[in-house]
Scaffold this active site. Structure first.
Site, PDB file in Angstrom:
ATOM      1  N   THR A  14      56.805  32.980  25.566  1.00  0.00           N
ATOM      2  CA  THR A  14      57.274  34.362  25.555  1.00  0.00           C
ATOM      3  C   THR A  14      56.328  35.241  26.356  1.00  0.00           C
ATOM      4  O   THR A  14      55.108  35.150  26.186  1.00  0.00           O
ATOM      5  CB  THR A  14      57.356  34.871  24.100  1.00  0.00           C
ATOM      6  OG1 THR A  14      58.284  34.042  23.415  1.00  0.00           O
ATOM      7  CG2 THR A  14      57.798  36.324  24.028  1.00  0.00           C
ATOM      8  N   ALA A  40      43.141  34.059  35.073  1.00  0.00           N
ATOM      9  CA  ALA A  40      42.840  33.217  36.236  1.00  0.00           C
ATOM     10  C   ALA A  40      42.459  31.791  35.850  1.00  0.00           C
ATOM     11  O   ALA A  40      42.691  30.863  36.618  1.00  0.00           O
ATOM     12  CB  ALA A  40      41.735  33.854  37.069  1.00  0.00           C
ATOM     13  N   ALA A  54      44.310  40.277  35.597  1.00  0.00           N
ATOM     14  CA  ALA A  54      44.377  41.732  35.479  1.00  0.00           C
ATOM     15  C   ALA A  54      43.038  42.363  35.109  1.00  0.00           C
ATOM     16  O   ALA A  54      42.708  43.459  35.577  1.00  0.00           O
ATOM     17  CB  ALA A  54      45.429  42.112  34.423  1.00  0.00           C
ATOM     18  N   HIS A  55      42.240  41.654  34.280  1.00  0.00           N
ATOM     19  CA  HIS A  55      41.058  42.344  33.731  1.00  0.00           C
ATOM     20  C   HIS A  55      39.915  42.535  34.723  1.00  0.00           C
ATOM     21  O   HIS A  55      38.942  43.204  34.417  1.00  0.00           O
ATOM     22  CB  HIS A  55      40.558  41.652  32.451  1.00  0.00           C
ATOM     23  CG  HIS A  55      39.823  40.365  32.640  1.00  0.00           C
ATOM     24  ND1 HIS A  55      38.447  40.311  32.616  1.00  0.00           N
ATOM     25  CD2 HIS A  55      40.245  39.105  32.815  1.00  0.00           C
ATOM     26  CE1 HIS A  55      38.065  39.043  32.771  1.00  0.00           C
ATOM     27  NE2 HIS A  55      39.140  38.299  32.889  1.00  0.00           N
ATOM     28  N   ASN A  78      32.173  35.060  42.340  1.00  0.00           N
ATOM     29  CA  ASN A  78      31.946  35.981  41.227  1.00  0.00           C
ATOM     30  C   ASN A  78      30.472  36.230  40.937  1.00  0.00           C
ATOM     31  O   ASN A  78      30.124  37.187  40.273  1.00  0.00           O
ATOM     32  CB  ASN A  78      32.641  35.454  39.962  1.00  0.00           C
ATOM     33  CG  ASN A  78      32.360  33.991  39.716  1.00  0.00           C
ATOM     34  OD1 ASN A  78      32.626  33.149  40.577  1.00  0.00           O
ATOM     35  ND2 ASN A  78      31.825  33.673  38.563  1.00  0.00           N
ATOM     36  N   GLN A 137      38.284  37.848  42.142  1.00  0.00           N
ATOM     37  CA  GLN A 137      37.327  38.942  42.346  1.00  0.00           C
ATOM     38  C   GLN A 137      37.745  39.877  43.485  1.00  0.00           C
ATOM     39  O   GLN A 137      37.200  40.970  43.607  1.00  0.00           O
ATOM     40  CB  GLN A 137      35.932  38.375  42.640  1.00  0.00           C
ATOM     41  CG  GLN A 137      35.312  37.616  41.481  1.00  0.00           C
ATOM     42  CD  GLN A 137      34.808  38.533  40.367  1.00  0.00           C
ATOM     43  OE1 GLN A 137      34.658  39.750  40.536  1.00  0.00           O
ATOM     44  NE2 GLN A 137      34.545  37.956  39.209  1.00  0.00           N
ATOM     45  N   CYS A 181      23.943  30.425  29.499  1.00  0.00           N
ATOM     46  CA  CYS A 181      23.419  29.802  28.280  1.00  0.00           C
ATOM     47  C   CYS A 181      24.424  28.767  27.793  1.00  0.00           C
ATOM     48  O   CYS A 181      25.585  29.073  27.600  1.00  0.00           O
ATOM     49  CB  CYS A 181      23.276  30.835  27.184  1.00  0.00           C
ATOM     50  SG  CYS A 181      22.126  32.117  27.604  1.00  0.00           S
TER      51      CYS A 181
END
Ligand code: PLP
Length: 384
Positions: A243, A74, A203-204, A154, A182, A329
Site C-alpha cells: 500500500t 534509497a 525524500a529526506h 555522501n 545526495q 561505530c
C-alpha cells in the site's frame, strides 16, 4: 549571533520543509484513502495525489512519470535496482561492477550477489574519490550485466563522471544504475540527457519526509526490466507491492516541486557557503586539508581533515553544532570510514569532519562555526 544549535549534518538528513509538512497533513486524517481503492472517492483522491507527486518527482529529474517507482527510501531503491536486474541473469558467471566508496546499501547488496554466485568487481578510486574510466572499461566483460556507481558521495562529496560512465556502459550494452541520493534537489539532474538506466533517490535528503524514496526505471532506449523484490498486490506496475505511503509520497512530490522552483537560486547559494566554509577553515586553521574533489563536488558538502587532532575531540568541543565524523561505530569498535580509507587518508581518517549545508544554512552560521572550530582546534593542539 546565530541561533543554536546549528545543524550541519544535512548529508545525513535534512529538515522537512514546513511547506512539505503542510502539504502532507491533510493526507493523514482527511484524505486517508488507499490509493489502490478504485470504488470510492477516498481512494480516487489518494490516487490523484499520488499521481500529482509522481509528476512532480518526474519533472525534477526530467523523467516520464511512468518511470518512477515509489519505495521506502534509497536503501530499498538500491536493493531493487541491483537485485532486480541481476536476478534476471541467474547464471553464476554474471558480472556486476561497483566501487569501493559506494554507500553500504550498494556494497552490502553486492556482497549478497557474491554469496549467490555472481561475480563482482569493486573499482578503486583515486585520492579525490573518483573512479578511472579506463579501469571501468577494462573491467567490462561480455558477462557484465550492470554497473552501479553513485553520482555524489555522501561522505566526501565527490561527484563521479556519470555522463561518461553511462556512455561507456551504453557502448558495451551494459545497464547503468546510479545512486543519486545526495544530488537530487541540490543540482540539476536530467534523465533526458544522462545515459542512466536506473537511479535511486530519497525524500529526506531533499527537505522531504523520511521513509519514502523512488527508483527511476528507464522505459525507453532501453526499456529496463526488473524482478520485484516485494511480492504482493502488484502495485507500482508489479515492481514494488505494498500500500502506498500517500502522505509521504505527497511530501516527496511537494519537496521535489520546491526544489524544482528554487534550485536555480539555491545551488549558487550553497556553493558560496560551502566555498566560504572550506576557504576560511583552510586559511585560518593550521594543518587542515579538504577531503574529496576540490571542484567536482556536491554543492552542500565539505569534508575536512584536521591533522594531529581526533575528530571526536573536535566535535566534543563544539556541542552547539551538529556535525559528523569520518568514523562509523559498529558494536564496540570505532572504525575509520571505508570512503576515507579508500582515498588513502590513513590515520587522517580519524581526524576528518563532514559538514553538510542546507537551504536553511546562513553565512553567520558558517562564520561562527569556523571561528569556534579555530578556537577548539587551537586549544586541542596546545593540550598535546
Ligand atoms: C548515497 C546514499 N545512498 C543511500 C542512502 C540511504 O538512503 P535511505 O535513508 O533513504 O534509505 C543514503 C543515506 O544515508 C545515501 O547518502
Amino acid at each position: 549571533m546565530p541561533t543554536f544549535p546549528i545543524y550541519l549534518d544535512n548529508n545525513a538528513t535534512t529538515r522537512t520543509d514546513p511547506r512539505v509538512v503542510d502539504a502532507m497533513l491533510p493526507y493523514f486524517s482527511e484524505i486517508y484513502g488507499n490509493a489502490a481503492s478504485q470504488s470510492h472517492a477516498f481512494g480516487w483522491a489518494a490516487a490523484t495525489a499520488v499521481s500529482t507527486a509522481r509528476a512532480q518527482v518526474a519533472e525534477l529529474i526530467g523523467a516520464d512519470p511512468r518511470e518512477i517507482v515509489w519505495t521506502s527510501g534509497a536503501t530499498e531503491s538500491d536493493n531493487l535496482a541491483i537485485k532486480g536486474v541481476m536476478e534476471l541473469f541467474p547464471d553464476p558467471g554474471s558480472h556486476f561492477i561497483t566501487a569501493v566508496t559506494e554507500h553500504q546499501a550498494v556494497l552490502d547488496t553486492a556482497k549478497h550477489l557474491e554469496q549467490t554466485g555472481r561475480r563482482v568487481t569493486y573499482l578503486s578510486v583515486d585520492s579525490f574519490g573518483q573512479i578511472s574510466l579506463d579501469a571501468l572499461r577494462a573491467a567490462l566483460t561480455p558477462e557484465t550485466v550492470l554497473v552501479s556507481l553513485m553520482m555524489g558521495n555522501n561522505e566526501i562529496g565527490t561527484l563521479q563522471p556519470v555522463a561518461e560512465i553511462g556512455a561507456l556502459c551504453r557502448e558495451h550494452g551494459v545497464l547503468f544504475h546510479s545512486d543519486a541520493t545526495q544530488c537530487i534537489g541540490k543540482m540539476p539532474v536530467s534523465m533526458e540527457t544522462l545515459p542512466i538506466d536506473l537511479m535511486s533517490l530519497t525524500a529526506h535528503k531533499m527537505y522531504g519526509p523520511k521513509g519514502v524514496g523512488a527508483l527511476y526505471v528507464r522505459r525507453r532506449a532501453p526499456r529496463v526490466r526488473l524482478t520485484a523484490q516485494m511480492d504482493g498486490g502488484g502495485h507500482e506496475r508489479g515492481m514494488r507491492s505494498g500500500t502506498l505511503n500517500v502522505p509521504g509520497i505527497v511530501g516527496f512530490g511537494k519537496a521535489a516541486q520546491i526544489c524544482q522552483n528554487e534550485l536555480a537560486d539555491e545551488q549558487p547559494k550553497l556553493v558560496f557557503l560551502r566555498d566560504r566554509l572550506i576557504g576560511r577553515i583552510l586559511e585560518t586553521i593550521e594543518g587542515t586539508r579538504l577531503n574529496g574533489h576540490p571542484t567536482e563536488r556536491l554543492p552542500h558538502n565539505a569534508n575536512i581533515a584536521f591533522e594531529g587532532l581526533e575528530a571526536d575531540a573536535l566535535l566534543a568541543g563544539l556541542p552547539e553544532v551538529a556535525l559528523s565524523t569520518g568514523s562509523a561505530c559498529s558494536s564496540e569498535a570505532v572504525s575509520p570510514s571505508h570512503v576515507l580509507s579508500a582515498i588513502g587518508l590513513g590515520s587522517l581518517a580519524r581526524s576528518s569532519v563532514r559538514f553538510g549545508l542546507s537551504r536553511d544554512t546562513t553565512e553567520e552560521e558558517v562564520d561562527w562555526v569556523v571561528s569556534k572550530l579555530g578556537e577548539v582546534a587551537g586549544r586541542l593542539h596546545r593540550l598535546k
